[in-house]
Design a protein around this motif. Structure first.
Motif, mmCIF file in Angstrom:
data_model
loop_
_atom_site.group_PDB
_atom_site.id
_atom_site.type_symbol
_atom_site.label_atom_id
_atom_site.label_comp_id
_atom_site.label_asym_id
_atom_site.label_seq_id
_atom_site.Cartn_x
_atom_site.Cartn_y
_atom_site.Cartn_z
ATOM 1 N N VAL A 50 -0.486 1.294 -4.787
ATOM 2 C CA VAL A 50 0.789 1.821 -5.266
ATOM 3 C C VAL A 50 1.920 1.091 -4.567
ATOM 4 O O VAL A 50 1.773 0.662 -3.416
ATOM 5 N N ILE A 51 3.031 0.942 -5.275
ATOM 6 C CA ILE A 51 4.221 0.312 -4.712
ATOM 7 C C ILE A 51 5.422 1.194 -5.029
ATOM 8 O O ILE A 51 5.531 1.756 -6.129
ATOM 9 N N SER A 52 6.300 1.325 -4.060
ATOM 10 C CA SER A 52 7.468 2.180 -4.232
ATOM 11 C C SER A 52 8.458 1.571 -5.222
ATOM 12 O O SER A 52 8.315 0.427 -5.651
ATOM 13 N N ARG A 53 9.452 2.337 -5.568
ATOM 14 C CA ARG A 53 10.424 1.921 -6.581
ATOM 15 C C ARG A 53 11.119 0.615 -6.208
ATOM 16 O O ARG A 53 11.328 -0.260 -7.037
ATOM 17 N N SER A 54 11.460 0.475 -4.950
ATOM 18 C CA SER A 54 12.159 -0.731 -4.505
ATOM 19 C C SER A 54 11.209 -1.869 -4.188
ATOM 20 O O SER A 54 11.622 -3.018 -4.060
ATOM 21 N N GLY A 55 9.941 -1.530 -4.033
ATOM 22 C CA GLY A 55 8.962 -2.525 -3.618
ATOM 23 C C GLY A 55 8.816 -2.628 -2.122
ATOM 24 O O GLY A 55 8.024 -3.424 -1.635
ATOM 25 N N GLY A 56 9.550 -1.812 -1.392
ATOM 26 C CA GLY A 56 9.528 -1.914 0.057
ATOM 27 C C GLY A 56 8.313 -1.309 0.728
ATOM 28 O O GLY A 56 8.022 -1.605 1.883
ATOM 29 N N SER A 57 7.608 -0.454 0.000
ATOM 30 C CA SER A 57 6.429 0.199 0.574
ATOM 31 C C SER A 57 5.247 0.058 -0.365
ATOM 32 O O SER A 57 5.386 0.165 -1.577
ATOM 33 N N THR A 58 4.092 -0.176 0.244
ATOM 34 C CA THR A 58 2.853 -0.299 -0.521
ATOM 35 C C THR A 58 1.742 0.449 0.184
ATOM 36 O O THR A 58 1.808 0.709 1.397
ATOM 37 N N TYR A 59 0.709 0.776 -0.565
ATOM 38 C CA TYR A 59 -0.452 1.456 0.010
ATOM 39 C C TYR A 59 -1.663 1.101 -0.831
ATOM 40 O O TYR A 59 -1.564 0.974 -2.047
ATOM 41 N N TYR A 60 -2.816 0.946 -0.145
ATOM 42 C CA TYR A 60 -4.034 0.510 -0.824
ATOM 43 C C TYR A 60 -5.202 1.431 -0.482
ATOM 44 O O TYR A 60 -5.274 1.986 0.623
ATOM 45 N N THR A 61 -6.125 1.522 -1.402
ATOM 46 C CA THR A 61 -7.369 2.186 -1.062
ATOM 47 C C THR A 61 -8.146 1.296 -0.100
ATOM 48 O O THR A 61 -7.976 0.064 -0.089
ATOM 49 N N ASP A 62 -8.976 1.908 0.709
ATOM 50 C CA ASP A 62 -9.654 1.167 1.774
ATOM 51 C C ASP A 62 -10.475 -0.011 1.250
ATOM 52 O O ASP A 62 -10.551 -1.066 1.885
#
Length: 123
Positions: A50-62
């Protein structure tokens, strides 16, 4: 209403790379956090990134962290998933989706979905 169209899937050998793209219609793309999900045959859909609206934050499944990178270009209304060091277990239909929530790994919280693009990794 937002329409999402994925592209970039295909057949690749293990260890190879693919770059998935998801083009969004409409002028509100930057209002949505964007996620990638996948569903393998006989398995439930699972969150990938997933990526935030601005693109400043991301997260991944392991299982993909360190091998995949999610990014977005709000000027082009497009979100990407760069996948490297692909493994046979990455074989699935990959979907992009948009949520009005600031952040979510739960597919039930996503409002719009693309039609999916097939990724097949051969061993």
């Amino acid at each position: 209403q937002v329409q999402l169209v994925e592209s970039g899937g295909g057949l690749v050998q293990a260890g190879g790379s693919l770059r998935l793209s998801c083009a969004a219609s409409g002028r509100t793309f930057s209002s949505y956090a964007m996620g990638w999900f996948r569903q393998a045959p006989g398995k439930e859909r699972e969150f990938v990134a997933v990526i935030s609206r601005s693109g400043g934050s991301t997260y991944y499944t392991d299982s993909v962290r360190g091998r995949c990178t999610i990014s977005r270009d709000n000027a082009k209304n497009t979100v990407y998933l760069q996948m490297n060091s692909l493994k046979p277990e990455d074989t699935a239909v990959y979907y992009c989706a948009g949520t009005r929530n600031p952040w979510s790994t739960d597919g039930a919280e996503y409002d719009y979905w693309g039609q999916g693009t097939q990724v097949t990794v051969s061993s």
